[in-house]
Design an enzyme around this catalytic site. Structure first.
Site, PDB file in Angstrom:
ATOM      1  N   ARG A 129       0.747  -1.255   0.200  1.00  0.00           N
ATOM      2  CA  ARG A 129       0.022  -0.120  -0.073  1.00  0.00           C
ATOM      3  C   ARG A 129       0.953   1.285   0.057  1.00  0.00           C
ATOM      4  O   ARG A 129       2.071   1.257   0.220  1.00  0.00           O
ATOM      5  CB  ARG A 129      -0.897   0.036   1.176  1.00  0.00           C
ATOM      6  N   CYS A 146       3.494   8.683  -5.340  1.00  0.00           N
ATOM      7  CA  CYS A 146       4.232   9.666  -5.259  1.00  0.00           C
ATOM      8  C   CYS A 146       3.353  10.802  -4.883  1.00  0.00           C
ATOM      9  O   CYS A 146       2.601  11.016  -5.882  1.00  0.00           O
ATOM     10  CB  CYS A 146       5.546   9.923  -6.270  1.00  0.00           C
ATOM     11  N   GLU A 169      -3.367   7.307   6.851  1.00  0.00           N
ATOM     12  CA  GLU A 169      -1.808   7.406   7.339  1.00  0.00           C
ATOM     13  C   GLU A 169      -0.901   7.994   6.486  1.00  0.00           C
ATOM     14  O   GLU A 169       0.303   7.271   6.179  1.00  0.00           O
ATOM     15  CB  GLU A 169      -1.407   6.006   7.865  1.00  0.00           C
ATOM     16  N   GLU A 211      -7.669   4.662  15.144  1.00  0.00           N
ATOM     17  CA  GLU A 211      -7.436   3.105  15.075  1.00  0.00           C
ATOM     18  C   GLU A 211      -6.829   2.780  16.530  1.00  0.00           C
ATOM     19  O   GLU A 211      -5.648   3.620  16.884  1.00  0.00           O
ATOM     20  CB  GLU A 211      -6.567   2.859  14.322  1.00  0.00           C
ATOM     21  N   GLU A 228      -2.064  -8.298   7.433  1.00  0.00           N
ATOM     22  CA  GLU A 228      -2.431  -8.092   8.673  1.00  0.00           C
ATOM     23  C   GLU A 228      -3.130  -9.174   9.070  1.00  0.00           C
ATOM     24  O   GLU A 228      -3.656  -9.083  10.486  1.00  0.00           O
ATOM     25  CB  GLU A 228      -3.107  -6.986   8.939  1.00  0.00           C
TER      26      GLU A 228
HETATM   27 ZN   LIG Z   1      -3.519   1.585  10.479  1.00  0.00          ZN
END
Ligand SMILES: [Zn+2]
Ligand SMILES: [Zn+2]
Ligand SMILES: [Zn+2]
Lengths: 640, 640, 640
Positions: B105, B109, B144, B321, B369
């Site tokens: 992910r 740019c 993020e 989160e 994850e």
């Molecule tokens: Zn996260």
């Protein structure tokens, strides 16, 4: 079976006029085998299509005339410089995207079709010319597959081949492949990683953060399969022209390809055993162990590989290269203690080796391995290795024939699990190999002889105890075969924690028929925060939390189940330290009705069908079960 | 303000038939918010220009029907694979010059215009379709920013944009830019680095030795501005179609872009709080602290970010989160102690959070994850996180409304200073973040509630004490505002040590009006050669030598001035260890008329407008100021 | 010889209006020399072919008018940005294959013909214009060859030049070269590395495993020769226009090129002495030593280079850049203790320096070296360095003329041996430089003044003791000259261990006429497994096993020969620790009839022809041979 010795020789490195003398001295020392040819491509085919076999004809004749039996290597680990001009893209590409240049060895990508065609050509020539030569008694394909991190390549050739491999793995649309099946297997909906076509799939290097573990696992399997295919190509050509057995010389702790699968195409497994070099660069050992065994090597590492490659060779195995003195390539390169070359040689025979060959006959004065000892010094004087080899030869001459025996204990080692752990260690540095090796060491300290097995449901019968730690994926057939094996079976941690595509299965692991235990969650631990057990020792590094109604044999100090059992199934919910492991191996041995010993740190034993060998790796004499073992010694007893 | 809980959910990961049940269970657990959509681009636009919103319509409807409020994320952190075919040069390039490939992910740019146009298109579609949806109660842009080291790119797109940015920073020749102004600002006469044209300026990687720090600082500012512009593009589109507030979820200790500047375009700041993962991979903690808090997290690190992001959100902030169990990505991933999920949640509320959302609802069985805990296990059973979330929900239901309060103490954190220190640490490992964090920790141990501020002259009023360590560049307006703030102001080391272009100013630093003190030279110190102070503690790592006629409050053992003061300005000529820092904070607190505490190692407190919260991060009960705090506990008192 | 001081000055960095004042202050401080110009190319040739010398004319006039003597540097270490447009491929390429970008300095490959032509042009212009200028009293070529790892380049230009160099080394076929001779010399039959043509030979980077050491050694020799040729080009141009002496400023422990060979073309050797920076980043020192000498520098490292460069300059040598305060570039950058700048200056004179110049006049407020102290602060106030320089100037004014003296002890340092060890250390971290430096330190602790020599048979006469450890290759003429030198000669370990092409010679090493000793095999040792000696101390890291009939002076605890001697030849079969080395130096001193001292840890002495200097590097007073040396002090005595 008659046990024999040999050496590795490079006639092309030496003046023609000393070949006879070399051959004579080999024979006089009691050697049977001489391996040649495996790096000589530039001498055999100096220019594309121009072959020069005369010198090899002559070398084989000279060696054969002295009574030696030749192992002829195919030279495909060292393609000549002209090959790069013909196939500039045959070089493997490293994980950083850099082609790995000519100038040493193993400079090829297993997936390059052009290079494979060149290999087929030279092997065909060799097989045609020497397939019926009476002195050529065995073959070796290539040299040390995977050495120098060469299994995995990120080249264009590898990418093309990987896409083809994926189409075969996820077949459909006759056979353009079923990309939806791949997306589903890999869980690509996560982070929008779905592909619309196989040609969109790239190799899993240089991604922004970690790539999808399912993607990497398939790439690792593909990379292994490429080695198998590369080797098979040569085997089929040789078999068409020769009845001599075919071997490959594997390395220590090279786990990037499935050795069982390569071995299935070969007649003999062999490996290259460098105890001192390995101790410095690949044995899972503490600094204290590295210091204590700097001149002896680890007391279990060679044994582990002996047992592994015995199975890879389906019973037939050799040491093709045995360290005879200091090597050149480890961070530190001390000389073995006097007696160790003999000890290592006998240890190989104790584990069932047919032959032990020393690498190399004479130390080469030039190029990369000039600091690697031989049986002879560069000036042809005898080195320490030859003294000890001659002693073993004399002892072998007195020894009876021997027959191999099935061990009472089996330990499963699964290359696929090794890759899964490497892809997802969960805690820094956690390694499947090390988990299995910890188990092996504990079994050895308990005096057990061990067979190492692949995760093959058909091979499990006849054992009293089967240890199978860390098997990340367990097909149902394997679970069933273990349960039906009649053995006490030791499982966990991480058993069956993933499906075949590296996804967590539901119901949750281990989901073993006959064991009421579920791993609700897992954690990895800082090395300085182990979890104390009730009895003794700790869980270190990796731990699982269980929901269970099975019998609880050990708990944490706070009472959470760690070792549970139901009938013959025993499950360990964590990575135990050596104290706890010692207790556990005693426990499962007792449950299996196996007598176990409690050996001193430096002592190991190993049984053949008729003999028990005792080895003292220490520098002091050692009392053990009524015997005194001198320092650095081998002791042989008839089996009781 | 009503405090609420939520979770992150990926309907696209789960069978359609369980959505209703998931929604029902969320609501029953007391959750208010559900964030969705932020990684779903490949489901929303499976092929270029072909959109598929039905499933999202349905998911929002199902969640809304259960009474949940949706936070809808834009999916721009995970461009689909087809995007790379359309824009092969959109991939960021790392400092080694390697494009960062597809397969995880954040593979873009920030400077690529083609990709930004694609983002505008998908965000427009989402905003048009859901901007007035009654269940969509908030938005999140991307995910993020900066995570996985993605702020800085050395791509061609970045180089082109950097030249454009430089022309705007050094304007002239309407506007081809004034290259002489750049040469002067950067001091390029040094080492003949002068440019004749902006098109000669490259990105500052791979130079022979270190690049010009002025060059790097402008590049860092440019890189930050690119994030701001990228985010603003999405915000403007969403605002045109929706009145719901817009947030972004920042990370812990990502300092590559100016969060205040991004936050200025948003309504809410939020961040992703992973206390155990952060302790292992980014908290400035000793090994002893990592061991002691392995299952609790650092007692100040989350608090610091709560206070930082409260200011970034101009008062409105969430935890988007919240770690609910073991994570997958740190070097070691233990499980939190029971009670910690509750403690972390209450701590966020103590610092003024509006909402705390747990990541994620159900542990995913696939992809990167898969080892990251959720509130549910992969088999949908409840995990420990859900037990504690439900408890907090019940407690919140009993709790009164709360209003935020200005803290008595301010601490300035300046992203520009962070970059300047990173470019020129002068001593190995010296970090502005760590200097500020050391100060924050000392303030917390003294019992202070703290507001973290940008270096904005307009925000300084109303504080009793302002700490501003390490501000490498201080514009005159900031110096004046600090002097006029009415607060005791703690400055140094390295205050105003550079001008806006990273040059040493003359007169020499700090050149503070109202403080007679000049730094004549500085030195960095080996960690094993600290300088002993007269009173207690040491200067470690970084030290300045002062010429001063101000009041000397502390000296080295040899009598050189270390802490000097004049009126309300206090200057510290070095990096103090924790002993010295404790004394210093007591001193400036006293000077400011603030009562300070002396808290035990594991205890912290924090005030809202009406409450005082006490937290015990330790595993033992703790007596503190007449109260007993049980292990791993939160205690709430009405404010005296 | 009159001893003088100077400084490095950059008029182009400062406003024209302060030049006169700067010049006046330099002269008043007692400085004689001012070095200028060496980074000013972009000011001298702002565009290709457009020159601007007016400012330099004026700067030289101003400085000369103040009575200063100018050292004029050629600016070739910092080609301007426009040069890269003209010669994009002039950038060196690192071992990873990445071109090293513009934006700092030394961004050129020594092998690029186009760049060399540009250098010839600018140097010609400078030499023509200033060759007869009365104020230009010396020249400096380029700046710090090899600094920032710039000797070795893997560029296309380097590859082309390497092939040309190899054809000259292995000549034949008039002169297309004799590729068979190369194959033989390198032992390319090993691993089929033979070449069919010189154009097949690549540079030895990025190979799969280590490249052939013979290949690398030739590449290292080539790389060194390229530096020599680059420098010679400039020297020949300058000589054609100027009678002033020509120098280059070498660095500390840059060993990638043969400084003797570069020095042979120059009139003066000079070097850049940064004792505190070097202690942190290149001195072979323990952490305890780094801590103890953090503010003084290593007591032997500067002395070693003084002695080395005295020989490189054939007697004429300077310190061109002397650290005057904290530097900017080491991991930690503390300030020197008061008195150290004076001590370092006198130490240089004690070793025979003609001049010591401080780097730099005024601390620059901008760009890469803004944290590097000068004699002046950025605000033009005096820094500590100027105080001490002025003191030395006053002391020099009182001092008599001095004449250099040959030392009684010689120590051979051979760049070729340094490369051979680096290519094949055999044990991790083993370094020829460190072996020689250990010997040097032991000689210094024994009170000896030392001459460092190249391995030149013609320079060995007149010494009482010659130490020549680790000379991997020893031509027969060198062996003979050592035997005939009349000195006691200390050899080993690894003496003559390789032939000129990096192959093991037969008969085996050392094969010294007059010494009956053969190394049968060698081993490298883990640092934690030293071999104990009989007398005291240990062999560490590297050890040889001898067959010998020579006199055995020391053995291992187990009785194996370690130090053997025959007549004046003494051979040490290992790397001794400092205890054993102390005994050994005493032994060979006694054998040579040289009185040796036993100096305290912090004290060193050094003789000129007429003086004995004592230096105390410690922070406490020290009693030594009846004298009291104050802390951080120099004491001068007339020679007895
Ligand atoms: Zn996260
Ligand atoms: Zn081998
Ligand atoms: Zn310099």
């Amino acid at each position: 079976m008659k046990r024999t010795l040999g050496t590795c020789y490079y006639p092309e490195h030496w003046p023609r006029e000393i070949w006879e003398d070399d051959a004579r001295r080999m024979a006089e020392a009691g050697l049977t085998w001489v391996r040649i040819g495996e790096f000589a491509w530039s001498r055999l085919e100096p220019e594309p299509g121009r072959y020069a076999f005369d010198w090899l004809d002559e070398a084989i004749a000279v060696l054969g005339a002295a009574g030696l039996r030749v192992v002829l290597g195919t030279p495909t680990a060292t393609p000549p410089r002209w090959m790069i001009d013909r196939h500039p893209d045959m070089l493997a590409v490293d994980a950083q995207g850099r082609p790995r240049k000519f100038g040493s060895r193993r400079h090829y990508c297993f997936s390059h079709e052009g290079y494979k065609a060149e290999c087929a050509k030279i092997v065909t020539r060799l097989a045609e010319r020497y397939g019926r030569n009476p002195h050529v008694a065995a073959w070796q394909t290539d040299n040390e597959y995977g050495c120098h991190d060469t299994t995995i390549s990120y080249s264009d050739a590898a990418r093309t081949a990987f896409r083809r491999w994926l189409r075969a793995r996820y077949p459909g649309h006759g056979n353009n492949g079923d990309i939806d099946a791949l997306n589903e297997a890999w869980g690509n909906v996560f982070w929008s990683m779905v592909y619309g076509d196989f040609d969109q799939v790239d190799l899993p290097n240089l991604t922004v953060t970690e790539p999808n573990p399912s993607h990497v696992l398939d790439f690792r399997r593909f990379s292994s399969d490429q080695v198998v295919a590369f080797n098979r190509l040569q085997v089929e050509i040789i078999r068409a022209h020769s009845d001599a057995p075919i071997a490959h010389n594997y390395m220590g702790r090279v786990t990037d390809f499935d050795h069982y699968a390569v071995g299935a195409d070969l007649d003999i497994a062999s490996w290259d055993s460098y105890p001192l070099g390995f101790l410095e660069d690949r044995v899972p050992a503490t600094v204290a162990q590295q210091r204590a065994y700097a001149r002896q090597g680890d007391p279990d590492f060679q044994a582990f590989h002996h047992d592994l490659y015995r199975t890879v060779g389906r019973g037939r195995w050799w040491v093709m290269e045995q360290q005879p003195g200091p090597v050149n390539w480890a961070p530190y390169n001390p000389a073995p203690l006097p007696g160790m070359v003999r000890l290592w040689t006998w240890e190989a025979f104790a584990h069932g080796a047919e032959a032990v060959c020393y690498f190399r006959w004479r130390q080469a004065p030039m190029a990369q391995e000039q600091m690697h000892a031989g049986l002879l010094r560069p000036d042809s004087a005898e080195a320490q290795g030859l003294v000890e080899a001659r002693q073993v030869a004399a002892e072998l001459a007195e020894a009876p024939e021997v027959s191999p025996a099935r061990a009472p204990v089996a330990l499963i080692f699964d290359y696929d699990a090794e890759w899964a752990w490497a892809i997802q260690p969960h805690g820094a540095g956690l390694s499947y190999f090390e988990l299995v090796f910890d188990t092996y060491r504990a079994l050895r300290k308990a005096g057990h002889s061990v067979d190492i097995l692949p995760p093959d449901p058909d091979l499990l019968e006849g054992y009293r105890l089967i240890c199978a730690p860390g098997l990340m994926h367990m097909p149902d057939a394997l679970k069933a075969a273990l349960a039906d094996s009649g053995a006490v079976v030791l499982l966990g941690p991480r058993s069956a924690a993933r499906d075949a595509s590296m996804r967590i299965p539901v119901p949750l692991p281990p989901a073993l028929p006959g064991l009421d235990a579920t791993v609700t969650h897992v954690e990895s631990l800082r090395p300085d925060t182990p979890v104390t057990l009730k009895r003794s020792g700790t869980i270190r590094s990796y731990r699982e939390v269980l929901e269970t109604d099975a019998e609880v044999l050990e708990t944490t100090a706070e009472g959470e189940a760690v070792v549970v059992a139901q009938d013959r199934l025993v499950y360990v919910a964590g990575w135990l330290d050596s104290d706890a492991m010692r207790w556990l191996i005693k426990l499962v041995s007792d449950r299996a009705g196996l007598q176990s010993l409690d050996l001193p740190e430096n002592v190991r034993c190993r049984d053949t069908g008729t003999e028990r060998f005792w080895f003292n790796y220490g520098t002091a004499p050692c009392e053990v079960y009524g015997k005194t073992l001198p320092p650095v010694s081998v002791k042989l007893e008839a089996r009781e």
